[in-house]
Design a protein around this motif. Sequence first.
Motif, short mmCIF file in Angstrom:
data_model
loop_
_atom_site.label_atom_id
_atom_site.label_comp_id
_atom_site.label_asym_id
_atom_site.label_seq_id
_atom_site.Cartn_x
_atom_site.Cartn_y
_atom_site.Cartn_z
N ASN A 40 0.81 -1.23 0.00
CA ASN A 40 0.00 0.00 0.00
C ASN A 40 0.84 1.27 0.00
N MET A 76 -11.37 -6.22 2.62
CA MET A 76 -11.19 -7.48 1.88
C MET A 76 -9.74 -7.91 2.04
N SER A 77 -9.53 -9.21 2.15
CA SER A 77 -8.16 -9.70 2.13
C SER A 77 -7.65 -9.51 0.71
N ARG A 78 -6.34 -9.64 0.56
CA ARG A 78 -5.78 -9.47 -0.77
C ARG A 78 -6.29 -10.54 -1.72
N GLY A 79 -6.48 -11.74 -1.19
CA GLY A 79 -7.00 -12.84 -2.01
C GLY A 79 -8.42 -12.53 -2.49
N GLN A 80 -9.25 -12.05 -1.58
CA GLN A 80 -10.63 -11.69 -1.96
C GLN A 80 -10.63 -10.61 -3.03
N ARG A 101 -9.70 -12.10 -6.36
CA ARG A 101 -10.79 -12.89 -6.93
C ARG A 101 -11.92 -12.00 -7.43
N ALA A 112 -0.19 -7.17 -9.72
CA ALA A 112 -0.88 -7.73 -8.56
C ALA A 112 -1.23 -6.63 -7.55
N GLU A 130 -4.88 -5.89 -5.79
CA GLU A 130 -4.99 -6.05 -4.34
C GLU A 130 -5.36 -4.73 -3.66
#
Lengths: 483, 138
Positions: free
Chosen positions: A205, A412-416, A419, A443, A447
Amino acid sequence: MTDDKYKIQKIDDYRWRIPREGKMHVEGIVYADEHMLKEIQKDESLQQVINVACLPGIIRHSLAMPDIHWGYGFPIGGVAAFDVDEGVVSPGGVGYDINCGVRLLRTGLHRIEIINKLESLVNTLFANIPSGVGSHRRDLKLSQQEEKNVLRDGARWAVSQGYGTKEDLEYIEEKGCIRGADPELVSDRALERGRTQLGTLGSGNHFVEVGYVSEIYDEEIARVLGLERDGITIVVHTGSRGLGYQVCDDFLKVMINASRKYNIELSDRQLCCAPVNSQEGKEYLAAMACAANYAFANRQVITHWVRESFGGALHISPKESQISLVYDVGHNIAKFEEHIVGGEKRRLCVHRKGATRAFPPHHPNIPDVYKSVGQPVLIPGDMGRCSYVLVGTEKAYTDTFGSTCHGAGRVMSRGQATRSTKGRNIAEELKAKGILVRADSRATLVEEVSEAYKDVTEVVGVVEHAGISKKIVQLKPMCVIKG
Amino acid sequence: MNKYILIDHTADIGIDVFGASLQELFVNAAFALFDIITDLSKTEDKIAYKISVSGIDREQLLVSWLSELLYLHDVKNLLFKDFCIEGITDNQLNATVWGEAFREDKHVIKTEIKAVTYHCLSIIQEDHHWKARVIFDI
């Protein structure tokens, strides 16, 4: 789901109490509105507020700002103050990125003067300010001795090397140099990691963002801060890089042993700590000060390259761009400060992890020109929405040890986030909104997408309604470089 | 069986790692670390490093092991792909690891990991099934 684990009581529309129970020494206080609280309760962050309340020597409350989210050990968005005699200091209460923080710059430029030159500006900034793995400027090489000078002198070192001016130092928390830094307590590994990373942004970030003043909520204070409508601003968000992570890592090991030695019971190893006055505590604080100074120097060096980039991209002199500091303040730090507790002035060790110092008007530690208005606080939002400039208040001083929120906070998590953004071109979407983005990694862009964060406007709304900060201006992004 | 699965953690990233032995568990955890950092299919075994770490217990040993690899990655810009643990006790680990230096034209960095945390750290053994949980700060 979490309701059965702990009680939570409403104090008013913006504050919630977790009553003292079990091993808690103090109660928890959470700053949030009802809707936010429900979101917050979805993860473990309130349990972390409780865990912090169980640490020895904690004073008054374990506090959570509205941008709280689940961290490691201490929650992110947590504030905790400890007695210097009976209390503890914890590297986990500061975080790995020691003195990660935000610097706000103002310019003499107007939005219309740069709107057609954004492409060149963002490319120049991206070329001049290193981000990403292993990248650094060849013209900034540190010997080990020189690096130790950075750790001792912070932003002052940078200015002595020609990165910026003496005047810049007046507008940095602690004038850019925290006292008590002892470079001999920083490991060779930390020094090695830091040697090539000074003047680099890092990823995640961290960013440099050029924007403009889009709204003014208090004309008079905005004038004191030198912020005008449509005036161009620059935000630098970065910290102490690998050096800070290594200092934290090194001292977590020390503190795990120290917690055993001093019989401090831990519900999570990441909360490991030592008495403020113990050898381990003192050494951590002296090493932490080194990393904090490195972060101040990092933001100072980057500021210099921001100034050069504006000159190069817009073909204007420093006199025309007039880039100067509004303020620079950290949001991952532990500091000795004086606060009034039970009517008495006491020296405390205040931990802010993902929380910003927000001192009130007339506090001795803020620059003279801001004495009448309070310490400026910059709250960056996500890259697609907006940021806010606030000032500290008397109520923050009395209620939150002079602290406020630090950003939007992830939802949100980075994965969420990855997705949920599948198939979308985030850079193009932002471009359509008039925001140019350059990032070292694709990425990072997905993210860091807007919806992965809480709406910073709501977060700032809570701290303003609760009276612990006052909203002064809103900034909107025009171009952003990210790691 | 999967070597590891990602677990969602709001601000950070976590893994549940599996193995048929403590050795395999540690190998798979190291694999997971670099699988998160980069695309390992583009990484070759060109350089070998000898690694020796210690810890007060298995859990801390796991953090020390991963932190050591992360330190080498950060300082020497190395990406590791293969891991051979030559000896492991609850307090000590010796290993040889293989990988290569990061090259911008060849490799990608998917995620920068700042640190290996002790938060929610656990190692559980049930017969021949080992499982560990580690949260990374990113």
